[in-house]
Design an enzyme around this catalytic site. Structure first.
Site, PDB file in Angstrom:
ATOM      1  N   GLN A 102       0.843  -1.198   0.000  1.00  0.00           N
ATOM      2  CA  GLN A 102       0.000   0.000   0.000  1.00  0.00           C
ATOM      3  C   GLN A 102       0.877   1.246   0.000  1.00  0.00           C
ATOM      4  OE1 GLN A 102      -3.409  -0.556   3.064  1.00  0.00           O
ATOM      5  NE2 GLN A 102      -1.926  -2.145   3.502  1.00  0.00           N
ATOM      6  N   ASP A 105       6.185   4.838  -1.117  1.00  0.00           N
ATOM      7  CA  ASP A 105       7.541   5.355  -0.919  1.00  0.00           C
ATOM      8  C   ASP A 105       8.618   4.723  -1.804  1.00  0.00           C
ATOM      9  OD1 ASP A 105       8.108   2.871   0.365  1.00  0.00           O
ATOM     10  OD2 ASP A 105       7.577   3.683   2.330  1.00  0.00           O
ATOM     11  N   HIS A 120      -1.436   1.871  -4.149  1.00  0.00           N
ATOM     12  CA  HIS A 120      -1.804   3.280  -4.006  1.00  0.00           C
ATOM     13  C   HIS A 120      -0.902   4.225  -4.795  1.00  0.00           C
ATOM     14  CE1 HIS A 120      -3.940   2.083   0.001  1.00  0.00           C
ATOM     15  NE2 HIS A 120      -4.640   1.770  -1.067  1.00  0.00           N
ATOM     16  N   GLY A 189       2.721  -4.682   8.888  1.00  0.00           N
ATOM     17  CA  GLY A 189       2.726  -3.232   9.096  1.00  0.00           C
ATOM     18  C   GLY A 189       1.554  -2.491   8.505  1.00  0.00           C
ATOM     19  N   SER A 191      -2.663  -1.386   9.320  1.00  0.00           N
ATOM     20  CA  SER A 191      -3.778  -1.402  10.271  1.00  0.00           C
ATOM     21  C   SER A 191      -4.944  -2.227   9.721  1.00  0.00           C
ATOM     22  CB  SER A 191      -4.236   0.029  10.580  1.00  0.00           C
ATOM     23  OG  SER A 191      -4.603   0.673   9.377  1.00  0.00           O
ATOM     24  N   ASN A 215       2.960  -7.348  13.248  1.00  0.00           N
ATOM     25  CA  ASN A 215       2.534  -6.001  13.643  1.00  0.00           C
ATOM     26  C   ASN A 215       2.678  -5.880  15.162  1.00  0.00           C
ATOM     27  OD1 ASN A 215       0.917  -3.612  14.171  1.00  0.00           O
ATOM     28  ND2 ASN A 215      -0.030  -3.937  12.156  1.00  0.00           N
ATOM     29  N   PRO A 216       3.214  -4.780  15.655  1.00  0.00           N
ATOM     30  CA  PRO A 216       3.329  -4.650  17.118  1.00  0.00           C
ATOM     31  C   PRO A 216       1.969  -4.532  17.798  1.00  0.00           C
ATOM     32  CG  PRO A 216       4.375  -2.761  15.995  1.00  0.00           C
ATOM     33  CD  PRO A 216       3.844  -3.667  14.936  1.00  0.00           C
ATOM     34  N   ALA A 233       8.536  -5.091  12.200  1.00  0.00           N
ATOM     35  CA  ALA A 233       8.905  -5.816  10.978  1.00  0.00           C
ATOM     36  C   ALA A 233      10.419  -5.954  10.856  1.00  0.00           C
ATOM     37  CB  ALA A 233       8.342  -5.087   9.761  1.00  0.00           C
TER      38      ALA A 233
END
Ligand code: OAD
Length: 250
Positions: A102, A105, A120, A189, A191, A215-216, A233
């Site tokens: 997603q 970057d 995205h 990573g 939600s 995921n934390p 991660a």
């Protein structure tokens, strides 16, 4: 606790040839790129409807571009981390491997991942409002805001998906195809609340894949996941990789 999950994961990967990974902004958090919904998340500091919608761009293209220029600066200074690097290494580990992200970057590709599905879009790509052509520019900061199309002089927009916009059809199709044809999907990573991306692990599970969350924090997917690694991660993925290598070469 993580050790408890590693045994079942290795057993699962032993029977697996087709692995897919879906990532979200959490994978880049350890590279210093803010996530969206955490305590320091972008959507805690900025209003999405003022910066990440077609209406916002129509209202004030310069403001939207200033925000993307600022984000391009942060991302341009960031380096891929151990999480990105491990995912890139998995291309050579599993007979069939695919990556869906997603993130806009571009850090997966910088870490060596080939052919990620970028759901995205990509912050380094710019799209002409008149012609729809997509060009790439790594210029930070951008010399002209808003930037103009070198071909026709019309305004360029970031080649990213904004709220209220549909994902590109062929991109989404490819993401669902990859999700429906894996045996194990790592969900790292994210939600897992923004659809259609959040539907991909559900589609994978419907096709019989096992879901492994990294995921934390808990997410709505945690209940569905077959295995859950609660941690960062950049720590969990290299640990998994290390155990995989130990298993291959004891
Ligand atoms: P979110 O900010 O919603 O979620 C980030 C997730 O990463 C959270 O669940 C964190 O617990 C987790 N996380 C934080 N640090 C981590 C680490 N070091 N390792 C692993 N996980 C960590 O970001 P996304 O799920 O990516 O869309 O958000 C999805 C979409 O919403 C984005 O692509 C963006 C946003 O609006 C668009 O802009 C269209």
């Amino acid at each position: 606790m993580i050790e408890n999950e590693l045994g079942p994961l290795l057993a699962l990967l032993d029977r697996t040839t087709r692995v897919a990974v879906l990532t979200g902004s959490g994978i880049s958090a350890e590279s210093g790129i803010p996530t969206f919904r955490g305590e320091q998340g972008l959507w805690r500091q900025f209003r999405a409807e003022e910066l990440a919608t077609p209406q916002a761009f129509e209202r004030d293209a310069r403001l939207v571009w200033e925000w993307y220029d600022w984000r391009r600066g942060i991302i341009g200074r960031a380096e891929p981390n151990e999480g990105h690097r491990t995912i890139s290494a998995w291309q050579e580990v599993f007979p069939s491997f695919s990556l869906i992200t997603q993130n806009i970057d571009g850090l997966h590709e910088r870490a060596g991942s080939r052919d990620p599905v970028e759901l995205h879009g990509n912050i380094w790509k710019l799209r002409c409002l008149r012609e729809g052509t997509v060009t790439e520019s790594r210029e930070v900061p951008l010399r002209s805001l808003p930037p103009l199309c070198p071909g026709c002089g019309a305004m360029l927009r970031p080649h990213v998906v904004w709220f209220g916009e549909a994902l590109e059809g062929r991109v989404l199709e490819e993401a669902f195809r990859r999700s429906a044809s894996c045996d194990v999907m790592f969900v790292v990573g994210t939600s897992a609340i923004v659809h259609p991306a959040a539907s991909l692990p559900l589609a994978a599970a419907d096709s019989g894949a096992k879901i492994v969350e990294v995921n934390p924090d808990p997410t709505p997917l945690s209940r569905t996941a077959d295995l859950v690694f609660r941690g960062k991660a950049g720590q969990i993925l290299p640990l998994i990789q290390q155990k995989l290598i130990q298993k291959l070469r004891p």
